[in-house]
Structures are given as structure tokens and as C-alpha cells.
Scaffold this motif. Sequence first.
Motif, PDB file in Angstrom:
ATOM      1  N   GLU A   1       0.856  -1.189   0.000  1.00 23.94           N
ATOM      2  CA  GLU A   1       0.000   0.000   0.000  1.00 23.94           C
ATOM      3  C   GLU A   1       0.891   1.237   0.000  1.00 23.94           C
ATOM      4  O   GLU A   1       2.068   1.142   0.341  1.00 23.94           O
ATOM      5  CB  GLU A   1      -0.841   0.048   1.292  1.00 23.94           C
ATOM      6  CG  GLU A   1      -1.851  -1.070   1.444  1.00 23.94           C
ATOM      7  CD  GLU A   1      -3.017  -0.956   0.494  1.00 23.94           C
ATOM      8  OE1 GLU A   1      -3.309   0.177   0.049  1.00 23.94           O
ATOM      9  OE2 GLU A   1      -3.610  -1.992   0.167  1.00 23.94           O
TER      10      GLU A   1
ATOM     11  N   LEU B   1       4.604  18.932  14.552  1.00 22.58           N
ATOM     12  CA  LEU B   1       4.494  17.889  15.566  1.00 22.58           C
ATOM     13  C   LEU B   1       4.287  16.541  14.879  1.00 22.58           C
ATOM     14  O   LEU B   1       3.438  16.431  13.988  1.00 22.58           O
ATOM     15  CB  LEU B   1       3.328  18.193  16.512  1.00 22.58           C
ATOM     16  CG  LEU B   1       3.535  19.409  17.408  1.00 22.58           C
ATOM     17  CD1 LEU B   1       2.217  19.926  17.941  1.00 22.58           C
ATOM     18  CD2 LEU B   1       4.471  19.065  18.559  1.00 22.58           C
TER      19      LEU B   1
ATOM     20  N   LYS C   1       3.010  13.835  15.903  1.00 22.67           N
ATOM     21  CA  LYS C   1       1.682  13.237  16.134  1.00 22.67           C
ATOM     22  C   LYS C   1       0.630  13.820  15.200  1.00 22.67           C
ATOM     23  O   LYS C   1      -0.483  13.318  15.127  1.00 22.67           O
ATOM     24  CB  LYS C   1       1.248  13.483  17.579  1.00 22.67           C
ATOM     25  CG  LYS C   1       2.048  12.699  18.593  1.00 22.67           C
ATOM     26  CD  LYS C   1       1.359  11.438  18.995  1.00 22.67           C
ATOM     27  CE  LYS C   1       2.190  10.723  20.042  1.00 22.67           C
ATOM     28  NZ  LYS C   1       1.699   9.413  20.363  1.00 22.67           N
ATOM     29  N   GLY C   2       0.983  14.924  14.534  1.00 23.28           N
ATOM     30  CA  GLY C   2       0.026  15.573  13.652  1.00 23.28           C
ATOM     31  C   GLY C   2      -0.032  14.961  12.254  1.00 23.28           C
ATOM     32  O   GLY C   2      -0.832  15.394  11.429  1.00 23.28           O
ATOM     33  N   PHE C   3       0.808  13.950  11.977  1.00 22.81           N
ATOM     34  CA  PHE C   3       0.755  13.299  10.665  1.00 22.81           C
ATOM     35  C   PHE C   3      -0.464  12.388  10.591  1.00 22.81           C
ATOM     36  O   PHE C   3      -0.656  11.534  11.452  1.00 22.81           O
ATOM     37  CB  PHE C   3       2.041  12.510  10.390  1.00 22.81           C
ATOM     38  CG  PHE C   3       3.150  13.368   9.861  1.00 22.81           C
ATOM     39  CD1 PHE C   3       3.184  13.731   8.530  1.00 22.81           C
ATOM     40  CD2 PHE C   3       4.150  13.831  10.705  1.00 22.81           C
ATOM     41  CE1 PHE C   3       4.196  14.540   8.041  1.00 22.81           C
ATOM     42  CE2 PHE C   3       5.166  14.641  10.228  1.00 22.81           C
ATOM     43  CZ  PHE C   3       5.190  14.994   8.886  1.00 22.81           C
ATOM     44  N   GLU C   4      -1.248  12.598   9.551  1.00 19.05           N
ATOM     45  CA  GLU C   4      -2.471  11.813   9.382  1.00 19.05           C
ATOM     46  C   GLU C   4      -2.250  10.716   8.346  1.00 19.05           C
ATOM     47  O   GLU C   4      -1.876  10.999   7.210  1.00 19.05           O
ATOM     48  CB  GLU C   4      -3.621  12.713   8.921  1.00 19.05           C
ATOM     49  CG  GLU C   4      -4.038  13.720   9.967  1.00 19.05           C
ATOM     50  CD  GLU C   4      -5.121  14.665   9.462  1.00 19.05           C
ATOM     51  OE1 GLU C   4      -5.845  14.316   8.515  1.00 19.05           O
ATOM     52  OE2 GLU C   4      -5.221  15.768  10.029  1.00 19.05           O
ATOM     53  N   PHE C   5      -2.461   9.479   8.768  1.00 15.65           N
ATOM     54  CA  PHE C   5      -2.349   8.313   7.881  1.00 15.65           C
ATOM     55  C   PHE C   5      -3.752   7.775   7.584  1.00 15.65           C
ATOM     56  O   PHE C   5      -4.686   8.019   8.343  1.00 15.65           O
ATOM     57  CB  PHE C   5      -1.553   7.207   8.584  1.00 15.65           C
ATOM     58  CG  PHE C   5      -0.072   7.455   8.683  1.00 15.65           C
ATOM     59  CD1 PHE C   5       0.808   6.828   7.826  1.00 15.65           C
ATOM     60  CD2 PHE C   5       0.432   8.313   9.656  1.00 15.65           C
ATOM     61  CE1 PHE C   5       2.172   7.042   7.925  1.00 15.65           C
ATOM     62  CE2 PHE C   5       1.802   8.534   9.761  1.00 15.65           C
ATOM     63  CZ  PHE C   5       2.673   7.897   8.892  1.00 15.65           C
ATOM     64  N   ASP C   6      -3.816   7.019   6.530  1.00 14.01           N
ATOM     65  CA  ASP C   6      -5.085   6.389   6.200  1.00 14.01           C
ATOM     66  C   ASP C   6      -5.278   5.133   7.056  1.00 14.01           C
ATOM     67  O   ASP C   6      -6.361   4.854   7.551  1.00 14.01           O
ATOM     68  CB  ASP C   6      -5.062   6.039   4.699  1.00 14.01           C
ATOM     69  CG  ASP C   6      -6.413   5.602   4.199  1.00 14.01           C
ATOM     70  OD1 ASP C   6      -7.414   6.129   4.722  1.00 14.01           O
ATOM     71  OD2 ASP C   6      -6.486   4.723   3.320  1.00 14.01           O
ATOM     72  N   ARG C   7      -4.185   4.385   7.245  1.00 16.41           N
ATOM     73  CA  ARG C   7      -4.285   3.118   7.989  1.00 16.41           C
ATOM     74  C   ARG C   7      -3.748   3.276   9.419  1.00 16.41           C
ATOM     75  O   ARG C   7      -2.672   3.831   9.635  1.00 16.41           O
ATOM     76  CB  ARG C   7      -3.514   2.012   7.266  1.00 16.41           C
ATOM     77  CG  ARG C   7      -4.169   1.692   5.940  1.00 16.41           C
ATOM     78  CD  ARG C   7      -3.519   0.543   5.245  1.00 16.41           C
ATOM     79  NE  ARG C   7      -4.044   0.450   3.890  1.00 16.41           N
ATOM     80  CZ  ARG C   7      -5.146  -0.200   3.555  1.00 16.41           C
ATOM     81  NH1 ARG C   7      -5.834  -0.843   4.469  1.00 16.41           N
ATOM     82  NH2 ARG C   7      -5.557  -0.214   2.314  1.00 16.41           N
ATOM     83  N   ALA C   8      -4.512   2.734  10.334  1.00 15.97           N
ATOM     84  CA  ALA C   8      -4.197   2.893  11.758  1.00 15.97           C
ATOM     85  C   ALA C   8      -2.880   2.225  12.149  1.00 15.97           C
ATOM     86  O   ALA C   8      -2.083   2.799  12.904  1.00 15.97           O
ATOM     87  CB  ALA C   8      -5.336   2.329  12.597  1.00 15.97           C
ATOM     88  N   LEU C   9      -2.653   1.025  11.584  1.00 11.54           N
ATOM     89  CA  LEU C   9      -1.439   0.279  11.956  1.00 11.54           C
ATOM     90  C   LEU C   9      -0.175   1.033  11.512  1.00 11.54           C
ATOM     91  O   LEU C   9       0.806   1.108  12.246  1.00 11.54           O
ATOM     92  CB  LEU C   9      -1.473  -1.124  11.323  1.00 11.54           C
ATOM     93  CG  LEU C   9      -0.449  -2.120  11.838  1.00 11.54           C
ATOM     94  CD1 LEU C   9      -0.713  -2.475  13.299  1.00 11.54           C
ATOM     95  CD2 LEU C   9      -0.459  -3.396  11.002  1.00 11.54           C
TER      96      LEU C   9
ATOM     97  N   MET D   1       0.092   4.256  11.168  1.00 12.97           N
ATOM     98  CA  MET D   1       0.250   5.419  12.035  1.00 12.97           C
ATOM     99  C   MET D   1       0.859   5.007  13.385  1.00 12.97           C
ATOM    100  O   MET D   1       1.740   5.689  13.904  1.00 12.97           O
ATOM    101  CB  MET D   1      -1.114   6.096  12.257  1.00 12.97           C
ATOM    102  CG  MET D   1      -1.011   7.451  12.907  1.00 12.97           C
ATOM    103  SD  MET D   1      -2.499   8.405  12.695  1.00 12.97           S
ATOM    104  CE  MET D   1      -3.407   7.891  14.124  1.00 12.97           C
ATOM    105  N   GLU D   2       0.411   3.865  13.899  1.00 14.55           N
ATOM    106  CA  GLU D   2       0.954   3.381  15.176  1.00 14.55           C
ATOM    107  C   GLU D   2       2.431   3.046  15.053  1.00 14.55           C
ATOM    108  O   GLU D   2       3.237   3.402  15.911  1.00 14.55           O
ATOM    109  CB  GLU D   2       0.156   2.150  15.639  1.00 14.55           C
ATOM    110  CG  GLU D   2      -1.220   2.508  16.171  1.00 14.55           C
ATOM    111  CD  GLU D   2      -2.195   1.342  16.199  1.00 14.55           C
ATOM    112  OE1 GLU D   2      -3.409   1.599  16.275  1.00 14.55           O
ATOM    113  OE2 GLU D   2      -1.738   0.174  16.120  1.00 14.55           O
TER     114      GLU D   2
ATOM    115  N   ASP E   1       6.552  10.151  21.057  1.00 15.54           N
ATOM    116  CA  ASP E   1       6.446  10.557  22.465  1.00 15.54           C
ATOM    117  C   ASP E   1       7.781  11.106  22.969  1.00 15.54           C
ATOM    118  O   ASP E   1       7.826  12.041  23.765  1.00 15.54           O
ATOM    119  CB  ASP E   1       6.006   9.376  23.346  1.00 15.54           C
ATOM    120  CG  ASP E   1       4.517   9.085  23.171  1.00 15.54           C
ATOM    121  OD1 ASP E   1       3.832   9.915  22.546  1.00 15.54           O
ATOM    122  OD2 ASP E   1       4.044   8.046  23.648  1.00 15.54           O
TER     123      ASP E   1
END
Lengths: 148, 186
Positions: B41, B66, B68-76, B78-79, B89
Amino acid sequence: MKKRKLLYAAIVVTLALCSVSIFAYTEFNRKVKNMQDLSIDKTISAEDLIKDFSIDEKIGNSAYLNKVLLVTGKFKTMDQAAGNRFSILLGDSSSSISIRCSMDSSYQHPFEYKVGQVIKIKGAYTGFNADDLGLGADILLNKCIISQ
Amino acid sequence: MKKTALLFAMIVLVANAKAQDKYFTKSGKLGFDATAPKSPENIDAVNKSTLCVLDTKTGEIQFSCLMKGFEFDRALMMEHFNENYVESDKFPKTVFKGTIANNAAINYNKDGVYPAKVKGQMTLHGETKEIESEGKIINKAGKIQVEANFNLQFADFKVVIPQLVSDKVAKSAKITVDCMLEPLKK
């Protein structure tokens, strides 16, 4: 007897492999949840949130990082960037700290808010930008939506 | 009395002129793409709250955002990005401080598209490296649009990609910058 045991073992292994595959597939394709579907970790007023960061940025960060907040506060101003990207700022006009809410792409900017009007915004806290450049400090919330 | 008024007017004018040298945004867009040929993907994300300040007089330019402000489509994805790769962190912010090398060739008082060469230091994941990039400065109706594309090598910033997925994630990330700056009014 031996054949039956082998059959059971084969069934167990197949089921385990199927479960692992389904889990891996689901996990890989898991989408980031919409803000509407996320549960609120903390409901707070803009005043109290700003106060927490005024005292100590570290305390604010440890309390709110990775949390979804529902913030009630006074509308300060709005930024509109290219591509219809909106940020709503909450807080007191006299304060140098604002809550900067980067609105979700679904936000359509339905009407203008008046300065001082109280609104509720739900968003994910992503961090704090200190006032290093004399532009004012910001408590950043991401993927924000207006909460009715 | 007249002299005092004139002096005051001059001070206001000078202060205003100084402020007009600086342009900024807090809603800049920073894109990230680490898609490899074998990636199942697209591995990309966007940060829509990038801070950018440009001093047109000196050519000094600064970005920060920041992680943490990056927006991904898939949660995994992003984690993994936040927890394993850039350790958001621990290292919450990425900062670039640099200068437009050919700043003198850019006429900020005239609408137009100007090529820009930027050189400076990027701090990411606790590591600071010298980077260079070519981009564009677009002057239009009193605003300045800054556009740039460059590559960041993960190894330079000690971002470790696990062996298991090493062929599915590129060794470097393509970074795209798109910021519309407004005059800084003080």
C-alpha cells in the motif's frame, strides 16, 4: 485412533492459521477511526486546558497526549489555508496561548462564528507549540469536528 | 508637538516595515511518502499544522511540525510510525532551520514564481543533519507560497526500519512542503 488424533491436530492447526491470517488481514487494513466514532477521553473547558499548559507544558503533555478531548471555549479566530483547510482557534483574545483546532477534512465551514461565541470542539491532542518565535503558543488538536 | 507626532509616525512606519519582512503560517502542509516498489500500500501521511516563518529580508526560513500531527489512512501504519520509527512521544517535534541561498534574486515586491535553493539543518528523531533542497517561492497578491520537495534518508536520522518489513518501506522518505504565508502583523 492415531488417524483421528492426526485429524484433530490438522483441524486445530488449520483453524489457528486461519485465525492468524484473518487477524493479520484485519489489522493491516484497519482504518484510522473517524473522530465521530472515537470516544471522548476528557471533557474540559478551553480556560482550564490553557491554564494547565500555562503552569507547565510537561504536565499538560503528560495529561493529554494521545487523548481525545471535548473542549468548550470561546471562538477566537479562524484560519483558512489552501485546499479548504480550516483551523479554529479557541481561547481568550487577550491570551497568548490558543487552542488551535485543525478541522477534519469533512468540515464544510457552514457559517461564521462570532468572536467570543461559545462552541464545542472534539479533537485529538497532538502536542504543544511553545511561543518560540513570538507568534503565540498553541495547544494543537487534530481532526477536529464541531460537537453539537 | 509636530516634531513628536512626526517622530511617532516614523517609529510606527519603521516597525511596520520590519514586520512586513516576515511572513508566516501555522497551517502549512507537509507530506511524507515512504512507499517502496514492494509496498503493498502507499505509505504516506500529511501534516496540516506545519509552522513556517520566512524572513524575506535575510532569507531565513524555519519549519516545525508535531510528529503526532501526521495523518495516515491506515491505523497500523500510524501506530508503527509514531511508536517504532520516529518515537513521537520521545521526539515530538521536527524542525528545519535554514536560509534561502539565492534570496537576493527573489523580488518579494513583485508577483511571480521564483526558484529557490534552501540550505539548512533538519532535526528529526533527535538527530540533526544538514540538508539542501530546491523549491519555489510564489508571490501572489501579498502572500507568499513556499513549495519544496526533498528526500530524507532514514539512516541519517537513526530511524530503524525492522528487517521484516525492510523491503516494503523505502530507505528514504519524499517530503513535500506546501505553505501559504501571510504577512506577520504585530
